[in-house]
Design a protein around this motif. Structure first.
Motif, PDB file in Angstrom:
ATOM      1  N   SER A  71       1.130   4.092  -3.093  1.00  0.00           N
ATOM      2  CA  SER A  71       0.894   5.531  -2.908  1.00  0.00           C
ATOM      3  C   SER A  71       2.012   6.382  -3.505  1.00  0.00           C
ATOM      4  O   SER A  71       1.858   7.586  -3.667  1.00  0.00           O
ATOM      5  CB  SER A  71       0.746   5.852  -1.419  1.00  0.00           C
ATOM      6  OG  SER A  71       2.000   5.740  -0.749  1.00  0.00           O
ATOM      7  N   GLU A 102       0.843  -1.204   0.000  1.00  0.00           N
ATOM      8  CA  GLU A 102       0.000   0.000   0.000  1.00  0.00           C
ATOM      9  C   GLU A 102       0.875   1.249   0.000  1.00  0.00           C
ATOM     10  O   GLU A 102       0.573   2.231  -0.679  1.00  0.00           O
ATOM     11  CB  GLU A 102      -0.932  -0.007   1.213  1.00  0.00           C
ATOM     12  CG  GLU A 102      -2.075  -0.991   1.089  1.00  0.00           C
ATOM     13  CD  GLU A 102      -2.898  -1.085   2.362  1.00  0.00           C
ATOM     14  OE1 GLU A 102      -2.663  -0.287   3.311  1.00  0.00           O
ATOM     15  OE2 GLU A 102      -3.779  -1.962   2.411  1.00  0.00           O
ATOM     16  N   ARG A 103       1.962   1.204   0.767  1.00  0.00           N
ATOM     17  CA  ARG A 103       2.888   2.337   0.783  1.00  0.00           C
ATOM     18  C   ARG A 103       3.534   2.533  -0.583  1.00  0.00           C
ATOM     19  O   ARG A 103       3.634   3.656  -1.088  1.00  0.00           O
ATOM     20  CB  ARG A 103       3.962   2.106   1.855  1.00  0.00           C
ATOM     21  CG  ARG A 103       4.957   3.247   2.005  1.00  0.00           C
ATOM     22  CD  ARG A 103       5.953   2.944   3.098  1.00  0.00           C
ATOM     23  NE  ARG A 103       7.033   3.928   3.107  1.00  0.00           N
ATOM     24  CZ  ARG A 103       8.218   3.721   3.624  1.00  0.00           C
ATOM     25  NH1 ARG A 103       8.506   2.558   4.204  1.00  0.00           N
ATOM     26  NH2 ARG A 103       9.149   4.653   3.594  1.00  0.00           N
TER      27      ARG A 103
END
Length: 196
Positions: free
Chosen positions: A98, A94-95
């Motif tokens: 982004s 998820e990091r």
């Protein structure tokens, strides 16, 4: 044994075969340093899991290029799935998501295909199967002959299954880390040349 593609590192694979997953991500402009940090954490996570065979990160080769190519190798699809479905990996991905643009380009290779990857072209399509089979045979024939001639005589007193286990283990290690990377690079012009 599928999994959702939002994992950003692949989909359906064969559980008991070695697997190489190649991912191409385009980093957002200005987020390169943060992406490097995120990739370092993701790499450390992969290397801490059972069955990992290595992770390579290929950085952009030219100015203005923001595409990173990441190669994950595991000894089985099942162990790769265990890593990429873990809570820690989901959080790290998820990091990464982004910090990047668009969807990742993902290529999964199993069996023979995993041996035929080039460091400079980590996202290249695998060669035709006939060429992979021929090069694999060219590599195996002298390698097995040498091991039978110079290693097998020292194991004559061992049980048959232990002898074959040692010999096939040596062949696997030598093919994966010594012979095939060099042979693939040497024959890359022919291996990856489009068929007429």
């Amino acid at each position: 044994m599928g999994m959702s593609t939002d994992m950003s590192i692949g989909g359906t694979i064969v559980a008991d075969q070695p697997v190489t997953v190649m991912v191409v991500r385009t980093v957002r402009a200005g987020a390169e340093a943060e992406f490097e940090s995120a990739m370092a954490a993701l790499t450390a996570s992969a290397l801490s899991y059972p069955g990992h065979l290595g992770v390579n990160v290929f950085r952009p080769a030219t100015a203005g290029d923001r595409r990173y190519r990441i190669v994950f190798k595991f000894d089985s699809g099942g162990r790769l799935d265990a890593w990429r479905t873990s809570d820690e990996t989901r959080r790290l991905l998820e990091r990464v998501q982004s910090l990047t643009e668009g969807e990742p380009e993902v290529t999964e290779l199993t069996g023979l295909e995993a041996w035929f990857t080039l460091p400079g072209r980590p996202a290249a399509a695998p060669p035709p199967r006939q060429r992979m089979a021929l090069v694999t045979w060219v590599a195996l024939w002298p390698l097995v002959s040498l091991l039978l001639a110079y290693v097998a005589p020292f194991m004559e007193g061992l049980p048959f299954l232990l002898r074959t286990g040692i010999l096939t283990g040596l062949v696997t290690v030598l093919m994966t880390w010594v012979v095939m990377p060099r042979l693939t690079a040497l024959l890359s012009g022919w291996l990856f040349r489009p068929r007429p």
